[in-house]
Design a protein around this motif. Structure first.
Motif, short mmCIF file in Angstrom:
data_model
loop_
_atom_site.label_atom_id
_atom_site.label_comp_id
_atom_site.label_asym_id
_atom_site.label_seq_id
_atom_site.Cartn_x
_atom_site.Cartn_y
_atom_site.Cartn_z
N ILE A 1 0.85 -1.19 0.00
CA ILE A 1 0.00 0.00 0.00
C ILE A 1 0.89 1.24 0.00
N GLU A 2 0.57 2.21 -0.88
CA GLU A 2 1.36 3.43 -1.00
C GLU A 2 0.48 4.64 -0.72
N THR A 3 0.91 5.49 0.19
CA THR A 3 0.11 6.67 0.55
C THR A 3 0.77 7.98 0.14
N ARG A 4 1.89 7.90 -0.57
CA ARG A 4 2.56 9.13 -1.05
C ARG A 4 2.21 9.35 -2.52
N ARG A 5 1.52 10.43 -2.81
CA ARG A 5 1.12 10.63 -4.21
C ARG A 5 2.29 11.05 -5.08
N GLY A 6 3.37 11.52 -4.48
CA GLY A 6 4.56 11.91 -5.24
C GLY A 6 5.55 10.77 -5.40
N LYS A 7 5.17 9.57 -4.98
CA LYS A 7 6.05 8.39 -5.09
C LYS A 7 6.52 8.24 -6.54
N LYS A 8 7.82 8.08 -6.71
CA LYS A 8 8.37 7.94 -8.06
C LYS A 8 8.17 6.51 -8.56
N ILE A 9 7.46 6.39 -9.68
CA ILE A 9 7.19 5.10 -10.29
C ILE A 9 8.12 4.97 -11.49
N ARG A 10 8.89 3.89 -11.50
CA ARG A 10 9.87 3.69 -12.58
C ARG A 10 9.48 2.49 -13.44
N SER A 11 10.17 2.36 -14.55
CA SER A 11 9.95 1.23 -15.45
C SER A 11 10.12 -0.08 -14.67
N GLY A 12 9.17 -0.99 -14.85
CA GLY A 12 9.21 -2.26 -14.14
C GLY A 12 8.30 -2.31 -12.92
N ASP A 13 7.87 -1.14 -12.44
CA ASP A 13 6.97 -1.10 -11.29
C ASP A 13 5.57 -1.53 -11.69
N LYS A 14 4.85 -2.07 -10.70
CA LYS A 14 3.46 -2.50 -10.91
C LYS A 14 2.57 -1.78 -9.91
N VAL A 15 1.50 -1.16 -10.41
CA VAL A 15 0.58 -0.41 -9.57
C VAL A 15 -0.80 -1.05 -9.66
N GLU A 16 -1.41 -1.30 -8.51
CA GLU A 16 -2.76 -1.87 -8.47
C GLU A 16 -3.73 -0.83 -7.96
N ILE A 17 -4.88 -0.70 -8.65
CA ILE A 17 -5.96 0.17 -8.22
C ILE A 17 -7.26 -0.34 -8.81
N ASN A 18 -8.31 -0.35 -8.02
CA ASN A 18 -9.63 -0.76 -8.47
C ASN A 18 -9.64 -2.12 -9.20
N GLY A 19 -8.84 -3.06 -8.72
CA GLY A 19 -8.81 -4.38 -9.34
C GLY A 19 -8.08 -4.42 -10.67
N GLU A 20 -7.38 -3.34 -11.00
CA GLU A 20 -6.61 -3.31 -12.24
C GLU A 20 -5.12 -3.22 -11.93
N LEU A 21 -4.33 -3.82 -12.79
CA LEU A 21 -2.88 -3.79 -12.64
C LEU A 21 -2.30 -2.91 -13.75
#
Length: 70
Positions: free
Chosen positions: A46-66
């Motif tokens: 779980i991530e609560t920082r909206r400024g979190k740096k997302i880089r190539s290779g990262d996976k983000v889950e939201i609303n049942g979507e990857l």
């Protein structure tokens, strides 16, 4: 789980910008609410920082979507 691939041309993208780019939210305010409500996971955590740096290779889950960042 539905999967969406997003290609970025920069070193990273901020989490709230990624959510807008992937059409998961329509505004930055909406992204902020989703993130602070602990509805978003980055690489399984779980991530609560909206400024979190997302880089190539990262996976983000939201609303049942990857979202896979390339």
């Amino acid at each position: 789980m539905k999967e969406q691939r997003i290609k970025i041309d920069t070193e990273f993208i901020k989490l709230d910008q990624l959510l807008k780019l992937s059409n998961q939210v329509s505004t930055g305010g909406e992204a902020k609410v989703c993130i602070l409500s602990e509805e978003v996971k980055v690489n399984g955590e779980i991530e609560t920082r909206r400024g979190k740096k997302i880089r190539s290779g990262d996976k983000v889950e939201i609303n049942g979507e990857l979202i896979v960042v390339e």
